[in-house]
Motif scaffolding. Structure first.
Motif, PDB file in Angstrom:
ATOM      1  N   TRP A 152       0.836  -1.197   0.000  1.00  0.00           N
ATOM      2  CA  TRP A 152       0.000   0.000   0.000  1.00  0.00           C
ATOM      3  C   TRP A 152       0.874   1.252   0.000  1.00  0.00           C
ATOM      4  N   ASP A 153       1.855   1.265   0.896  1.00  0.00           N
ATOM      5  CA  ASP A 153       2.728   2.438   1.001  1.00  0.00           C
ATOM      6  C   ASP A 153       3.605   2.610  -0.234  1.00  0.00           C
ATOM      7  N   ASP A 154       4.128   1.492  -0.750  1.00  0.00           N
ATOM      8  CA  ASP A 154       5.090   1.574  -1.852  1.00  0.00           C
ATOM      9  C   ASP A 154       4.429   1.829  -3.194  1.00  0.00           C
ATOM     10  N   VAL A 155       3.264   1.271  -3.398  1.00  0.00           N
ATOM     11  CA  VAL A 155       2.659   1.277  -4.735  1.00  0.00           C
ATOM     12  C   VAL A 155       1.393   2.130  -4.810  1.00  0.00           C
ATOM     13  N   TRP A 156       0.460   1.895  -3.912  1.00  0.00           N
ATOM     14  CA  TRP A 156      -0.890   2.445  -4.099  1.00  0.00           C
ATOM     15  C   TRP A 156      -1.032   3.863  -3.588  1.00  0.00           C
ATOM     16  N   THR A 157      -0.230   4.249  -2.608  1.00  0.00           N
ATOM     17  CA  THR A 157      -0.300   5.623  -2.116  1.00  0.00           C
ATOM     18  C   THR A 157       0.034   6.613  -3.220  1.00  0.00           C
ATOM     19  N   SER A 158       1.055   6.295  -3.992  1.00  0.00           N
ATOM     20  CA  SER A 158       1.402   7.203  -5.083  1.00  0.00           C
ATOM     21  C   SER A 158       0.420   7.066  -6.243  1.00  0.00           C
ATOM     22  N   TYR A 159      -0.097   5.857  -6.470  1.00  0.00           N
ATOM     23  CA  TYR A 159      -1.102   5.662  -7.523  1.00  0.00           C
ATOM     24  C   TYR A 159      -2.324   6.546  -7.263  1.00  0.00           C
ATOM     25  N   PHE A 160      -2.763   6.584  -5.998  1.00  0.00           N
ATOM     26  CA  PHE A 160      -3.928   7.410  -5.646  1.00  0.00           C
ATOM     27  C   PHE A 160      -3.545   8.837  -5.249  1.00  0.00           C
ATOM     28  N   ASP A 161      -2.275   9.174  -5.377  1.00  0.00           N
ATOM     29  CA  ASP A 161      -1.780  10.533  -5.073  1.00  0.00           C
ATOM     30  C   ASP A 161      -2.212  10.975  -3.667  1.00  0.00           C
ATOM     31  N   LEU A 162      -1.981  10.088  -2.689  1.00  0.00           N
ATOM     32  CA  LEU A 162      -2.547  10.314  -1.360  1.00  0.00           C
ATOM     33  C   LEU A 162      -1.690  11.169  -0.419  1.00  0.00           C
ATOM     34  N   ASP A 163      -0.602  11.753  -0.951  1.00  0.00           N
ATOM     35  CA  ASP A 163       0.174  12.672  -0.115  1.00  0.00           C
ATOM     36  C   ASP A 163      -0.090  14.121  -0.511  1.00  0.00           C
ATOM     37  N   ASN A 164      -1.098  14.310  -1.340  1.00  0.00           N
ATOM     38  CA  ASN A 164      -1.367  15.626  -1.920  1.00  0.00           C
ATOM     39  C   ASN A 164      -2.687  16.161  -1.363  1.00  0.00           C
ATOM     40  N   ASP A 165      -2.647  17.359  -0.792  1.00  0.00           N
ATOM     41  CA  ASP A 165      -3.844  17.938  -0.172  1.00  0.00           C
ATOM     42  C   ASP A 165      -4.635  18.754  -1.202  1.00  0.00           C
ATOM     43  N   TYR A 166      -5.678  18.142  -1.751  1.00  0.00           N
ATOM     44  CA  TYR A 166      -6.428  18.800  -2.825  1.00  0.00           C
ATOM     45  C   TYR A 166      -7.250  19.990  -2.317  1.00  0.00           C
ATOM     46  N   ASP A 167      -7.741  19.902  -1.081  1.00  0.00           N
ATOM     47  CA  ASP A 167      -8.516  21.031  -0.548  1.00  0.00           C
ATOM     48  C   ASP A 167      -7.647  22.273  -0.428  1.00  0.00           C
ATOM     49  N   ALA A 168      -6.389  22.065  -0.037  1.00  0.00           N
ATOM     50  CA  ALA A 168      -5.469  23.199   0.073  1.00  0.00           C
ATOM     51  C   ALA A 168      -5.234  23.832  -1.295  1.00  0.00           C
ATOM     52  N   LEU A 169      -5.154  22.993  -2.321  1.00  0.00           N
ATOM     53  CA  LEU A 169      -4.988  23.501  -3.686  1.00  0.00           C
ATOM     54  C   LEU A 169      -6.144  24.422  -4.055  1.00  0.00           C
TER      55      LEU A 169
ATOM     56  N   ARG B 231      -9.353  11.558  -6.807  1.00  0.00           N
ATOM     57  CA  ARG B 231      -7.898  11.719  -6.844  1.00  0.00           C
ATOM     58  C   ARG B 231      -7.473  11.658  -8.300  1.00  0.00           C
ATOM     59  N   VAL B 232      -6.423  12.390  -8.658  1.00  0.00           N
ATOM     60  CA  VAL B 232      -5.855  12.235  -9.991  1.00  0.00           C
ATOM     61  C   VAL B 232      -4.843  11.102  -9.923  1.00  0.00           C
ATOM     62  N   LEU B 233      -5.168   9.993 -10.579  1.00  0.00           N
ATOM     63  CA  LEU B 233      -4.352   8.783 -10.486  1.00  0.00           C
ATOM     64  C   LEU B 233      -3.043   8.940 -11.246  1.00  0.00           C
ATOM     65  N   ARG B 234      -2.010   8.296 -10.724  1.00  0.00           N
ATOM     66  CA  ARG B 234      -0.740   8.228 -11.456  1.00  0.00           C
ATOM     67  C   ARG B 234      -0.665   6.858 -12.112  1.00  0.00           C
ATOM     68  N   GLN B 235      -1.007   6.815 -13.399  1.00  0.00           N
ATOM     69  CA  GLN B 235      -1.157   5.545 -14.101  1.00  0.00           C
ATOM     70  C   GLN B 235       0.017   5.281 -15.028  1.00  0.00           C
ATOM     71  N   ASP B 236       0.043   4.071 -15.571  1.00  0.00           N
ATOM     72  CA  ASP B 236       1.147   3.661 -16.438  1.00  0.00           C
ATOM     73  C   ASP B 236       1.194   4.495 -17.720  1.00  0.00           C
ATOM     74  N   PRO B 237       2.357   5.040 -18.067  1.00  0.00           N
ATOM     75  CA  PRO B 237       2.459   5.932 -19.234  1.00  0.00           C
ATOM     76  C   PRO B 237       2.035   5.292 -20.553  1.00  0.00           C
ATOM     77  N   PHE B 238       2.453   4.060 -20.799  1.00  0.00           N
ATOM     78  CA  PHE B 238       2.081   3.424 -22.066  1.00  0.00           C
ATOM     79  C   PHE B 238       0.572   3.215 -22.139  1.00  0.00           C
ATOM     80  N   GLU B 239      -0.003   2.759 -21.040  1.00  0.00           N
ATOM     81  CA  GLU B 239      -1.456   2.553 -21.006  1.00  0.00           C
ATOM     82  C   GLU B 239      -2.198   3.861 -21.265  1.00  0.00           C
ATOM     83  N   MET B 240      -1.724   4.944 -20.670  1.00  0.00           N
ATOM     84  CA  MET B 240      -2.382   6.236 -20.869  1.00  0.00           C
ATOM     85  C   MET B 240      -2.226   6.724 -22.300  1.00  0.00           C
ATOM     86  N   LEU B 241      -1.021   6.549 -22.845  1.00  0.00           N
ATOM     87  CA  LEU B 241      -0.781   6.981 -24.222  1.00  0.00           C
ATOM     88  C   LEU B 241      -1.739   6.283 -25.180  1.00  0.00           C
ATOM     89  N   ILE B 242      -1.810   4.966 -25.094  1.00  0.00           N
ATOM     90  CA  ILE B 242      -2.680   4.200 -25.987  1.00  0.00           C
ATOM     91  C   ILE B 242      -4.159   4.511 -25.713  1.00  0.00           C
TER      92      ILE B 242
END
Length: 275
Positions: free
Chosen positions: A60-77, A98-109
């Motif tokens: 969860w900490d290594d992979v999914w936290t960054s995938y879900f961008d969970l260290d970013n405070d959107y309300d503050a933005l 949340r704005v997901l951080r997804q795989d670049p090739f998958e997003m490109l296609i």
DNA sequence: CGCCAGGCAAAAG
DNA sequence: CTTTTGCATGGC
């Protein structure tokens, strides 16, 4: 299933419906499935701040936290931007996106083939691609077999004919070209990570079938470039209806994230925006 | 059946 | 340089 307490609001259903990802599903037994590269996550939502997940704390900490961008405070933005009434309403309405951080090739296609397609049609085409050309993975949760998004080599060898049979239509050669360039190393999506926004944008635009809008989507949804603001028909409708034809988004910090709330709001209130 | 879809490249002005 | 046009196919 392991329970996770969240620092910021996370809403799986809203994320799924926010037009930035096409593969996550609501399995209708109260569980959602997300796929990130070759990792598969099952989760159940208890509240915006409590979810149960199928992975361990470490993953969860290594992979999914960054995938879900969970260290970013959107309300503050939102508070830091030159907020408008409509932005505030949209952020309230879409809280948990949340704005997901997804795989670049998958997003490109995915975004190459998204042009002139409805969101349901995009989903259908991508599922066909995965079923035919993606690697099959057995999940440990007795949820059956899952297909990963196809690798560049697989799409390269699919041929225009195979791509056409997935409903890509005139975009088939675009996808083939992109897959070939990534597969051959002519286009390195991993090294692209280190380019600044402007260079990354220009690099993406060298791919046949990638214009301004698709390049912005890849930058925002794969590379975490939060100042990137894709402008499509929905955003144009929002600008016309709510901002008298002049978009103030581009100057906002984290404009791409904030614009995602606007996009979601418009998608869920079609009557209000469709001319 | 007809219309439109998270646009783009190529042609035309 | 800016504007117009053709595009394959699925969803509704």
């Amino acid at each position: 299933m392991k329970k996770i307490k969240l620092k910021y609001a996370l809403n799986l259903q809203k994320i799924m419906e926010s037009g930035q990802c096409f593969r996550p599903v609501n399995l209708k037994n109260g569980r959602y499935r997300f796929i990130n590269g070759n990792r598969i996550l099952y989760c159940r939502q208890e509240s915006d701040f409590d979810i149960f997940v199928s992975c361990g704390r470490e993953e969860w900490d290594d992979v999914w936290t960054s995938y879900f961008d969970l260290d970013n405070d959107y309300d503050a933005l939102c508070e830091a931007s030159e907020e408008t009434e409509f932005l505030k309403a949209a952020v309230e309405y879409g809280r948990g996106i949340r704005v997901l951080r997804q795989d670049p090739f998958e997003m490109l296609i995915s975004f190459i083939l998204s042009q002139r397609k409805s969101i349901p049609a995009i989903r259908t085409a991508i599922e066909k691609l995965c079923d035919r050309y993606g690697e099959a993975v057995e999940t440990s949760c007795e949820m059956g077999e899952v297909r990963l998004f196809p690798r560049p080599e697989a799409l390269e060898h699919a041929g225009t004919e195979g791509l056409l049979s997935c409903g890509l239509g005139y975009r088939a050669p675009y996808v083939r070209d992109a897959a070939e360039r990534v597969s051959h190393g002519t286009l390195s999506l991993r090294e692209a990570e280190f380019l600044d926004d402007s260079d990354l944008f220009q690099l993406l635009c060298t791919v046949h079938g990638v214009g301004e809008k698709v390049a912005c989507c890849v930058m925002l949804f794969a590379y975490g470039r939060y100042e990137s603001v894709p402008s499509d028909v929905w955003i144009q409708r929002i600008v016309e209806k709510k901002y008298a034809g002049e978009a103030p988004f581009s100057s906002w910090r984290g404009a791409g994230i904030l614009q995602q709330y606007l996009f979601y709001y418009a998608l869920k209130h079609k009557e209000e925006f469709v001319k």
